[in-house]
Design a protein around this motif. Structure first.
Motif, PDB file in Angstrom:
ATOM      1  N   GLU A  43       0.828  -1.206   0.000  1.00 56.64           N
ATOM      2  CA  GLU A  43       0.000   0.000   0.000  1.00 56.64           C
ATOM      3  C   GLU A  43       0.861   1.255   0.000  1.00 56.64           C
ATOM      4  O   GLU A  43       0.541   2.246  -0.671  1.00 56.64           O
ATOM      5  CB  GLU A  43      -0.917   0.000   1.225  1.00 56.64           C
ATOM      6  N   VAL A  44       1.969   1.213   0.743  1.00 52.77           N
ATOM      7  CA  VAL A  44       2.865   2.374   0.770  1.00 52.77           C
ATOM      8  C   VAL A  44       3.528   2.549  -0.594  1.00 52.77           C
ATOM      9  O   VAL A  44       3.653   3.677  -1.109  1.00 52.77           O
ATOM     10  CB  VAL A  44       3.919   2.208   1.880  1.00 52.77           C
ATOM     11  N   GLU A  45       3.968   1.453  -1.200  1.00 52.72           N
ATOM     12  CA  GLU A  45       4.633   1.536  -2.499  1.00 52.72           C
ATOM     13  C   GLU A  45       3.698   2.092  -3.573  1.00 52.72           C
ATOM     14  O   GLU A  45       4.145   2.780  -4.504  1.00 52.72           O
ATOM     15  CB  GLU A  45       5.132   0.150  -2.917  1.00 52.72           C
ATOM     16  N   GLN A  46       2.408   1.814  -3.446  1.00 53.90           N
ATOM     17  CA  GLN A  46       1.434   2.320  -4.405  1.00 53.90           C
ATOM     18  C   GLN A  46       0.917   3.707  -4.030  1.00 53.90           C
ATOM     19  O   GLN A  46      -0.048   4.193  -4.637  1.00 53.90           O
ATOM     20  CB  GLN A  46       0.268   1.341  -4.517  1.00 53.90           C
ATOM     21  N   ALA A  47       1.544   4.309  -3.022  1.00 55.89           N
ATOM     22  CA  ALA A  47       1.190   5.657  -2.566  1.00 55.89           C
ATOM     23  C   ALA A  47      -0.256   5.741  -2.078  1.00 55.89           C
ATOM     24  O   ALA A  47      -0.880   6.809  -2.136  1.00 55.89           O
ATOM     25  CB  ALA A  47       1.445   6.678  -3.665  1.00 55.89           C
ATOM     26  N   GLN A  48      -0.797   4.623  -1.609  1.00 60.16           N
ATOM     27  CA  GLN A  48      -2.122   4.648  -1.000  1.00 60.16           C
ATOM     28  C   GLN A  48      -2.063   5.114   0.454  1.00 60.16           C
ATOM     29  O   GLN A  48      -3.084   5.412   1.065  1.00 60.16           O
ATOM     30  CB  GLN A  48      -2.761   3.253  -1.074  1.00 60.16           C
ATOM     31  N   VAL A  49      -0.867   5.135   1.012  1.00 56.78           N
ATOM     32  CA  VAL A  49      -0.636   5.623   2.374  1.00 56.78           C
ATOM     33  C   VAL A  49       0.068   6.969   2.263  1.00 56.78           C
ATOM     34  O   VAL A  49       1.174   7.063   1.724  1.00 56.78           O
ATOM     35  CB  VAL A  49       0.217   4.625   3.182  1.00 56.78           C
ATOM     36  N   ALA A  50      -0.573   8.015   2.787  1.00 53.77           N
ATOM     37  CA  ALA A  50      -0.065   9.367   2.572  1.00 53.77           C
ATOM     38  C   ALA A  50       0.592   9.980   3.789  1.00 53.77           C
ATOM     39  O   ALA A  50       1.353  10.937   3.656  1.00 53.77           O
ATOM     40  CB  ALA A  50      -1.204  10.284   2.101  1.00 53.77           C
ATOM     41  N   ASP A  51       0.311   9.451   4.986  1.00 52.99           N
ATOM     42  CA  ASP A  51       0.851  10.070   6.197  1.00 52.99           C
ATOM     43  C   ASP A  51       0.936   9.015   7.300  1.00 52.99           C
ATOM     44  O   ASP A  51       0.480   7.876   7.113  1.00 52.99           O
ATOM     45  CB  ASP A  51      -0.011  11.255   6.631  1.00 52.99           C
ATOM     46  N   PRO A  52       1.522   9.355   8.458  1.00 55.85           N
ATOM     47  CA  PRO A  52       1.642   8.376   9.553  1.00 55.85           C
ATOM     48  C   PRO A  52       0.305   7.807  10.007  1.00 55.85           C
ATOM     49  O   PRO A  52       0.220   6.622  10.343  1.00 55.85           O
ATOM     50  CB  PRO A  52       2.305   9.196  10.672  1.00 55.85           C
ATOM     51  N   GLY A  53      -0.732   8.629  10.007  1.00 52.05           N
ATOM     52  CA  GLY A  53      -2.049   8.111  10.393  1.00 52.05           C
ATOM     53  C   GLY A  53      -2.532   7.028   9.455  1.00 52.05           C
ATOM     54  O   GLY A  53      -3.077   6.009   9.890  1.00 52.05           O
ATOM     55  N   ASP A  54      -2.332   7.233   8.159  1.00 52.43           N
ATOM     56  CA  ASP A  54      -2.725   6.218   7.175  1.00 52.43           C
ATOM     57  C   ASP A  54      -1.953   4.915   7.389  1.00 52.43           C
ATOM     58  O   ASP A  54      -2.503   3.824   7.205  1.00 52.43           O
ATOM     59  CB  ASP A  54      -2.476   6.727   5.756  1.00 52.43           C
ATOM     60  N   LEU A  85      -5.921   5.539  20.814  1.00 48.24           N
ATOM     61  CA  LEU A  85      -5.223   6.202  19.721  1.00 48.24           C
ATOM     62  C   LEU A  85      -6.169   7.116  18.943  1.00 48.24           C
ATOM     63  O   LEU A  85      -5.804   8.238  18.569  1.00 48.24           O
ATOM     64  CB  LEU A  85      -4.611   5.161  18.788  1.00 48.24           C
ATOM     65  N   SER A  86      -7.375   6.659  18.703  1.00 47.59           N
ATOM     66  CA  SER A  86      -8.328   7.465  17.929  1.00 47.59           C
ATOM     67  C   SER A  86      -8.725   8.743  18.661  1.00 47.59           C
ATOM     68  O   SER A  86      -9.193   9.697  18.022  1.00 47.59           O
ATOM     69  CB  SER A  86      -9.578   6.638  17.611  1.00 47.59           C
ATOM     70  N   ALA A  87      -8.549   8.766  19.984  1.00 44.21           N
ATOM     71  CA  ALA A  87      -8.933   9.947  20.765  1.00 44.21           C
ATOM     72  C   ALA A  87      -7.748  10.829  21.136  1.00 44.21           C
ATOM     73  O   ALA A  87      -7.933  11.853  21.807  1.00 44.21           O
ATOM     74  CB  ALA A  87      -9.661   9.503  22.047  1.00 44.21           C
ATOM     75  N   LEU A  88      -6.511  10.461  20.711  1.00 46.40           N
ATOM     76  CA  LEU A  88      -5.345  11.266  21.070  1.00 46.40           C
ATOM     77  C   LEU A  88      -5.382  12.629  20.372  1.00 46.40           C
ATOM     78  O   LEU A  88      -5.774  12.714  19.203  1.00 46.40           O
ATOM     79  CB  LEU A  88      -4.051  10.541  20.677  1.00 46.40           C
ATOM     80  N   PRO A  89      -4.951  13.677  21.074  1.00 48.25           N
ATOM     81  CA  PRO A  89      -4.866  14.979  20.407  1.00 48.25           C
ATOM     82  C   PRO A  89      -3.671  15.023  19.461  1.00 48.25           C
ATOM     83  O   PRO A  89      -2.740  14.233  19.569  1.00 48.25           O
ATOM     84  CB  PRO A  89      -4.681  15.956  21.584  1.00 48.25           C
ATOM     85  N   GLY A  90      -3.712  15.937  18.529  1.00 48.61           N
ATOM     86  CA  GLY A  90      -2.593  16.071  17.585  1.00 48.61           C
ATOM     87  C   GLY A  90      -3.096  16.157  16.157  1.00 48.61           C
ATOM     88  O   GLY A  90      -4.036  15.443  15.782  1.00 48.61           O
ATOM     89  N   ASP A  91      -2.455  17.004  15.367  1.00 49.79           N
ATOM     90  CA  ASP A  91      -2.889  17.164  13.978  1.00 49.79           C
ATOM     91  C   ASP A  91      -2.238  16.170  13.035  1.00 49.79           C
ATOM     92  O   ASP A  91      -2.500  16.185  11.831  1.00 49.79           O
ATOM     93  CB  ASP A  91      -2.594  18.595  13.504  1.00 49.79           C
ATOM     94  N   TRP A  92      -1.348  15.288  13.561  1.00 46.30           N
ATOM     95  CA  TRP A  92      -0.750  14.282  12.686  1.00 46.30           C
ATOM     96  C   TRP A  92      -1.718  13.140  12.401  1.00 46.30           C
ATOM     97  O   TRP A  92      -1.473  12.323  11.509  1.00 46.30           O
ATOM     98  CB  TRP A  92       0.543  13.744  13.301  1.00 46.30           C
ATOM     99  N   LEU A  93      -2.815  13.086  13.138  1.00 47.72           N
ATOM    100  CA  LEU A  93      -3.896  12.129  12.875  1.00 47.72           C
ATOM    101  C   LEU A  93      -5.072  12.893  12.280  1.00 47.72           C
ATOM    102  O   LEU A  93      -5.638  13.789  12.934  1.00 47.72           O
ATOM    103  CB  LEU A  93      -4.327  11.418  14.155  1.00 47.72           C
ATOM    104  N   GLY A  94      -5.445  12.550  11.060  1.00 47.34           N
ATOM    105  CA  GLY A  94      -6.577  13.205  10.430  1.00 47.34           C
ATOM    106  C   GLY A  94      -7.910  12.662  10.919  1.00 47.34           C
ATOM    107  O   GLY A  94      -7.979  11.612  11.561  1.00 47.34           O
ATOM    108  N   ALA A  95      -8.980  13.378  10.595  1.00 53.98           N
ATOM    109  CA  ALA A  95     -10.316  12.944  11.028  1.00 53.98           C
ATOM    110  C   ALA A  95     -10.679  11.601  10.408  1.00 53.98           C
ATOM    111  O   ALA A  95     -11.289  10.738  11.067  1.00 53.98           O
ATOM    112  CB  ALA A  95     -11.347  14.005  10.641  1.00 53.98           C
ATOM    113  N   ASP A  96     -10.301  11.391   9.127  1.00 54.06           N
ATOM    114  CA  ASP A  96     -10.606  10.108   8.492  1.00 54.06           C
ATOM    115  C   ASP A  96      -9.792   8.984   9.121  1.00 54.06           C
ATOM    116  O   ASP A  96     -10.270   7.848   9.258  1.00 54.06           O
ATOM    117  CB  ASP A  96     -10.343  10.183   6.987  1.00 54.06           C
ATOM    118  N   ASP A  97      -8.536   9.281   9.536  1.00 56.25           N
ATOM    119  CA  ASP A  97      -7.716   8.273  10.217  1.00 56.25           C
ATOM    120  C   ASP A  97      -8.376   7.842  11.532  1.00 56.25           C
ATOM    121  O   ASP A  97      -8.405   6.657  11.862  1.00 56.25           O
ATOM    122  CB  ASP A  97      -6.317   8.818  10.491  1.00 56.25           C
TER     123      ASP A  97
END
Length: 319
Positions: free
Chosen positions: A121-132, A199-211
């Motif tokens: 998934e990472v190689e196909q660029a389907q993962v865009a950030d740490p949350g993904d 994890l889903s409730a942690l504060p921080g902008d490195w986790l997006g709403a969809d993540d």
């Protein structure tokens, strides 16, 4: 150092060296290491420059699923299936993840079956950030465990439909194996659900709403599997008790058959023993009433034993 590194930048993913990954930038730089602690700690501290409070959970030997906020990121420990031969009491391999904005460090001591799919998934660029990336791990791990949990339930369904005293030992082995697997999986799925929820409730902008939504969905799936595993464990215990009862009933039936055969031959044994007595030397052996006296003593003994059974209510219990 055994591992690999990947960089996702401008919508393109590429594999880079571990040394270049330490200073690389982008939407995601993923550094994965595989091996034992003696080789990992010096690299993480010396080359990657991670502080000790981040390195310690990454190289820990004994782990359980958990999530801990660390500065502007988080440490996440997840458990999943492994192609390696693991102990029955510890059937799932761990992947330790330290994620922060734009960067993820992951460490495994055993191979993880979810790893090739996540890397693809990472190689196909389907993962865009740490949350993904964390979402990809959570979804792959839960997706692989789900059919195994369902198979354990189907196994117990088959055993319940084939309950028979003639198959006690075979079914008991199958049920015991399913129960051990259920206990081993549930040991990690329950805390894994709690870790994903945290994890889903942690504060921080490195986790997006969809993540956060995907992580919460994975947590819900882990909770459902944990509940199903608990039900499997209880069902396995009930089936085991039923098989034990069937075995005891089978033994009782065979004991009854043996007792009936013994009762058939008991009078014959008594008669042959009585008529075959060697009366030479017995007091009053030459008296004409000696044989009748022996029979009378036998009758008195039988009556006394019967009276004792009646007094103790043993005959009523037997009936």
């Amino acid at each position: 150092m055994n591992g690999f590194a990947m960089q996702v930048k401008d919508g393109t993913a590429r594999t880079i060296s571990l040394e270049d990954a330490v200073t690389a930038d982008g939407a995601l730089v993923w550094i994965h290491l595989h091996g034992e602690e003696p080789a990992l700690r010096p690299w993480l501290e010396g080359v990657a420059g991670l502080p000790a409070w981040v390195v310690d959970p990454l190289v820990a030997v004994e782990t359980r699923p958990r999530c801990t906020a660390i500065e502007n990121g988080a440490f996440v420990n997840l458990r999943g299936l492994s192609p390696d031969d693991l102990a029955t009491s510890d059937p799932l391999a761990s992947v330790r993840l330290y994620a922060a904005a734009g960067r993820v460090f992951s460490v495994t001591r055993h191979r993880l079956t979810a790893m090739p799919a996540v890397r693809e998934e990472v190689e196909q660029a389907q993962v865009a950030d740490p949350g993904d990336l964390i979402v990809a791990f959570a979804e792959e791990i839960t997706g692989e465990l789900d059919p195994l949990v369902a198979d354990l339930g189907d196994t117990l369904d088959d055993c319940e439909g084939e309950l028979s005293a003639d198959r006690v030992f075979e079914l008991r082995r199958i049920v015991s194996r399913a129960r051990i697997q259920a206990i081993g999986y549930r040991r990690f799925l329950s805390p894994q659900r709690a870790a994903l929820e945290k994890l889903s409730a942690l504060p921080g902008d490195w986790l997006g709403a969809d993540d956060r939504l995907h992580i919460a969905a994975a947590a819900d799936q882990a909770a459902r599997m944990a509940e199903e595993l608990e039900a499997i464990r209880e069902r396995a215990a009930l089936i085991h008790e039923t098989l034990t009862d069937l075995r005891a009933e089978q033994i009782d039936q065979r004991s009854l058959q043996i007792a009936i055969v013994a009762m058939v031959f008991l009078p014959l044994t008594f008669l042959t023993g009585l008529l075959g007595m060697n009366v030479e030397g017995i007091p009053f052996a030459h008296e004409p009433w000696a044989f009748a006296g022996v029979i009378g003593v036998c009758v008195l003994l039988a009556a006394g034993i019967t009276g004792w059974f009646v007094h103790r209510h043993w005959l009523n219990r037997a009936s």
